[in-house]
Design a protein around this motif. Structure first.
Motif, PDB file in Angstrom:
ATOM      1  N   ALA A 144       0.829  -1.202   0.000  1.00 42.31           N
ATOM      2  CA  ALA A 144       0.000   0.000   0.000  1.00 42.31           C
ATOM      3  C   ALA A 144       0.867   1.257   0.000  1.00 42.31           C
ATOM      4  N   ALA A 145       1.970   1.237   0.758  1.00 48.36           N
ATOM      5  CA  ALA A 145       2.887   2.379   0.793  1.00 48.36           C
ATOM      6  C   ALA A 145       3.545   2.594  -0.566  1.00 48.36           C
ATOM      7  N   THR A 146       3.858   1.500  -1.271  1.00 45.06           N
ATOM      8  CA  THR A 146       4.431   1.612  -2.614  1.00 45.06           C
ATOM      9  C   THR A 146       3.444   2.273  -3.564  1.00 45.06           C
ATOM     10  N   PHE A 147       2.190   1.871  -3.472  1.00 44.65           N
ATOM     11  CA  PHE A 147       1.147   2.472  -4.318  1.00 44.65           C
ATOM     12  C   PHE A 147       1.029   3.970  -4.040  1.00 44.65           C
ATOM     13  N   VAL A 148       1.068   4.342  -2.757  1.00 46.32           N
ATOM     14  CA  VAL A 148       0.963   5.756  -2.378  1.00 46.32           C
ATOM     15  C   VAL A 148       2.139   6.552  -2.925  1.00 46.32           C
ATOM     16  N   THR A 149       3.330   5.943  -3.008  1.00 41.21           N
ATOM     17  CA  THR A 149       4.512   6.618  -3.540  1.00 41.21           C
ATOM     18  C   THR A 149       4.273   7.122  -4.961  1.00 41.21           C
ATOM     19  N   GLY A 197      14.691   2.615 -14.498  1.00 35.28           N
ATOM     20  CA  GLY A 197      15.032   3.787 -15.302  1.00 35.28           C
ATOM     21  C   GLY A 197      14.465   3.691 -16.707  1.00 35.28           C
ATOM     22  N   ALA A 198      14.620   2.508 -17.334  1.00 35.43           N
ATOM     23  CA  ALA A 198      14.070   2.317 -18.672  1.00 35.43           C
ATOM     24  C   ALA A 198      12.547   2.385 -18.652  1.00 35.43           C
ATOM     25  N   PHE A 199      11.938   1.814 -17.616  1.00 36.32           N
ATOM     26  CA  PHE A 199      10.473   1.839 -17.491  1.00 36.32           C
ATOM     27  C   PHE A 199       9.982   3.272 -17.339  1.00 36.32           C
ATOM     28  N   ALA A 200      10.723   4.080 -16.536  1.00 37.19           N
ATOM     29  CA  ALA A 200      10.332   5.475 -16.330  1.00 37.19           C
ATOM     30  C   ALA A 200      10.394   6.264 -17.629  1.00 37.19           C
ATOM     31  N   GLU A 201      11.391   5.970 -18.473  1.00 34.59           N
ATOM     32  CA  GLU A 201      11.494   6.671 -19.754  1.00 34.59           C
ATOM     33  C   GLU A 201      10.312   6.354 -20.673  1.00 34.59           C
ATOM     34  N   MET A 202       9.796   5.128 -20.570  1.00 35.12           N
ATOM     35  CA  MET A 202       8.706   4.719 -21.458  1.00 35.12           C
ATOM     36  C   MET A 202       7.322   5.101 -20.927  1.00 35.12           C
ATOM     37  N   PHE A 203       7.122   4.953 -19.599  1.00 34.04           N
ATOM     38  CA  PHE A 203       5.767   5.089 -19.065  1.00 34.04           C
ATOM     39  C   PHE A 203       5.628   6.143 -17.967  1.00 34.04           C
ATOM     40  N   GLY A 204       6.736   6.785 -17.572  1.00 25.54           N
ATOM     41  CA  GLY A 204       6.685   7.733 -16.463  1.00 25.54           C
ATOM     42  C   GLY A 204       7.042   7.035 -15.160  1.00 25.54           C
ATOM     43  N   TRP A 205       7.686   7.750 -14.236  1.00 24.28           N
ATOM     44  CA  TRP A 205       8.208   7.108 -13.032  1.00 24.28           C
ATOM     45  C   TRP A 205       7.119   6.656 -12.076  1.00 24.28           C
ATOM     46  N   ARG A 206       5.947   7.277 -12.094  1.00 21.77           N
ATOM     47  CA  ARG A 206       4.891   6.927 -11.142  1.00 21.77           C
ATOM     48  C   ARG A 206       4.232   5.581 -11.459  1.00 21.77           C
ATOM     49  N   THR A 207       4.195   5.216 -12.721  1.00 19.73           N
ATOM     50  CA  THR A 207       3.464   4.016 -13.143  1.00 19.73           C
ATOM     51  C   THR A 207       4.000   2.757 -12.480  1.00 19.73           C
ATOM     52  N   GLY A 208       5.320   2.636 -12.390  1.00 16.75           N
ATOM     53  CA  GLY A 208       5.912   1.450 -11.780  1.00 16.75           C
ATOM     54  C   GLY A 208       5.479   1.262 -10.335  1.00 16.75           C
ATOM     55  N   PHE A 209       5.430   2.350  -9.559  1.00 18.11           N
ATOM     56  CA  PHE A 209       5.005   2.258  -8.161  1.00 18.11           C
ATOM     57  C   PHE A 209       3.544   1.831  -8.056  1.00 18.11           C
ATOM     58  N   LEU A 210       2.702   2.363  -8.907  1.00 19.22           N
ATOM     59  CA  LEU A 210       1.281   2.015  -8.864  1.00 19.22           C
ATOM     60  C   LEU A 210       1.067   0.538  -9.190  1.00 19.22           C
ATOM     61  N   ILE A 211       1.764   0.045 -10.218  1.00 23.36           N
ATOM     62  CA  ILE A 211       1.602  -1.357 -10.625  1.00 23.36           C
ATOM     63  C   ILE A 211       2.110  -2.309  -9.543  1.00 23.36           C
ATOM     64  N   MET A 212       3.315  -2.053  -9.015  1.00 23.09           N
ATOM     65  CA  MET A 212       3.889  -2.967  -8.029  1.00 23.09           C
ATOM     66  C   MET A 212       3.111  -2.933  -6.720  1.00 23.09           C
ATOM     67  N   GLY A 213       2.612  -1.777  -6.348  1.00 24.71           N
ATOM     68  CA  GLY A 213       1.798  -1.706  -5.136  1.00 24.71           C
ATOM     69  C   GLY A 213       0.541  -2.544  -5.250  1.00 24.71           C
ATOM     70  N   ALA A 214      -0.116  -2.471  -6.393  1.00 28.85           N
ATOM     71  CA  ALA A 214      -1.343  -3.238  -6.600  1.00 28.85           C
ATOM     72  C   ALA A 214      -1.065  -4.743  -6.600  1.00 28.85           C
ATOM     73  N   ILE A 215       0.028  -5.158  -7.251  1.00 27.40           N
ATOM     74  CA  ILE A 215       0.373  -6.581  -7.289  1.00 27.40           C
ATOM     75  C   ILE A 215       0.676  -7.105  -5.877  1.00 27.40           C
TER      76      ILE A 215
END
Length: 437
Positions: A90-95, A157-175
């Protein structure tokens, strides 16, 4: 099916389920350090405040670890593991939602609190069911998830370049939240010890204050554990700033792109640690068959080899040589991680193992947080990261000397055998189950 086969299946099932939790644990924490450019730009901060994001996480993680270990020893490891995963996800998602430096700092602090409760409980649970010829392999296999997560985090870093840095936190928090809910259903409820051993544990826990004092006094007055504490303090002070600043070192001092900096830094270091862990766990289990000091000697040798390589990272400018040195340093960290809890088992009472691992985490991550912040502060004063890495090489060398001084105690080497975690609970005077773990 023979009882030994049932025990093997149950013991390895616990390792397999926890492997994914360990992967999420380190992937979530690693994402921040692989995205320095976009995060600093979005929040309007420099290297010093960006370093503080990792330092605050490590400080809070370290401070909470001894308490977390004691809670797991006293109240049960299974509920602590599941609650920890749920809260840190949940904290990762909030990040991924916060819009200010202060909000990001608070989210990282919450991540530190919740993640602190996982590792002491998990490794203590695993060594209850794996001893002798499988202890280092089981610990190493579980902790290989740490490096699988860290290596995957190197793609941040590569993921942030493609989708934005926030997207990774939202996806991993939900998983992570989803997997925590799954574990509530399928995670085994272990049947732990014999009635005699459970009575001994219950007696020790009769008074919370007495149990707390006894646990910490027992650990802190044990000479072998004192050397392990000193070693892990030095290891944390050396390797946490290396882990956290390698991407920025490659990017700002060697001119590597953000995407490749994450691959050359965290992904290379943690991938090598993954391999080192698998190698060291098999060597330790084999060697410990006739040398009970093997759990400490294997990582000690790894540190002696890694120290000059760590110095070379800050001394040369040829990227292939630097990468080779990063790989050697990473493997040495894997040598330690496969053997840290098994080594602690040779010098500590079995009732205090989660507390012991919590104390080891405390000194390592707290020192690592200080040195990560110092590395960022020095960089602001135009001191290169290479100088920080050279200082780390000396710390790793001394840490290796501490490991050579660890000698097992006979009391710690004598321990009760855990029951089959998949065996149905029975009634009766000798077969009553317990869900304490």
């Amino acid at each position: 099916m023979h009882r030994a086969d049932r025990l093997s299946r149950g013991a390895w099932a616990i390792v397999g389920l926890l492997w994914f939790v360990a992967t999420f644990n380190y992937l979530d924490r690693q994402l921040v350090v692989t995205m320095p450019g976009p995060i600093k730009g979005d929040l309007g901060i420099g290297n010093e405040r960006f370093g503080l994001l990792s330092s605050v996480f490590l400080w809070i993680y370290g401070i909470c670890s001894p308490i977390a270990g004691y809670v797991a020893d006293r109240f049960g490891k299974r509920p602590v593991i599941i609650a920890s995963l749920l809260i840190w996800s949940a904290a990762t998602f909030v990040t991924g939602i916060v819009t200010s430096f202060e909000g990001m700092l608070a989210a990282r602090a919450m991540l530190g609190v919740s993640e602190a409760f996982y590792m002491p409980a998990a490794v203590a649970l695993i060594v209850e069911y794996h001893r002798g010829p499988t202890r280092s392999r089981a610990t190493g296999l579980h902790l290989s998830g740490v490096y699988a997560g860290s290596a995957l985090g190197g793609l941040g870093g590569a993921f942030a370049e493609m989708f934005g840095w926030r997207t990774g936190f939202l996806i991993m928090g939900a998983i992570g939240v989803a997997y925590a809910l799954v574990l509530m259903i399928i995670f085994p409820r272990p049947q732990t010890f014999s009635d005699e051993t459970r009575a001994e544990i219950a007696s020790a826990k009769a008074s919370p204050s007495a149990a707390f004092t006894t646990a910490f006094k027992s650990l802190l007055t044990t000479r072998g554990f004192q050397f392990l504490l000193a070693m892990n303090l030095l290891n944390g002070a050396a390797y946490w700033p290396v882990r956290n600043w390698l991407p920025e070192f490659f990017r700002s001092e060697l001119g590597v792109s953000q995407a490749w900096a994450g691959i050359y830094g965290p992904m290379a270091f943690n991938g090598a640690a993954f391999v080192g862990m698998l190698i060291a766990s098999n060597i330790s289990d084999w060697w410990s068959g006739w040398n009970e000091r093997a759990r400490a000697l294997v990582p000690a040798i790894g540190f002696m080899i890694a120290a000059p390589c760590l110095f070379a990272i800050g001394a040369v400018e040829y990227i292939p040589i630097i990468l080779a040195c990063v790989l050697v340093a990473g493997m040495s960290q894997g040598f330690l991680d496969a053997n840290l809890m098994p080594a602690a088992c040779t010098v500590t009472d079995f009732r205090h193992r989660a507390t012991a691992y919590g104390l080891l985490n405390f000194v390592g991550t707290t020192a690592g947080g200080v040195m990560t912040y110092v590395g960022g502060m020095l960089k602001e004063q135009h001191v290169p990261f290479g100088t920080t890495f050279q200082a780390a090489s000396l710390l790793i060398f001394v840490a290796g000397l501490c490991l050579f001084a660890v000698k097992p105690t006979r009391a710690a080497m004598s321990e009760p055998r855990a029951r089959d975690p998949l065996q149905p609970e029975r009634t009766g005077t000798s077969e009553r189950g317990s869900a304490s773990s």
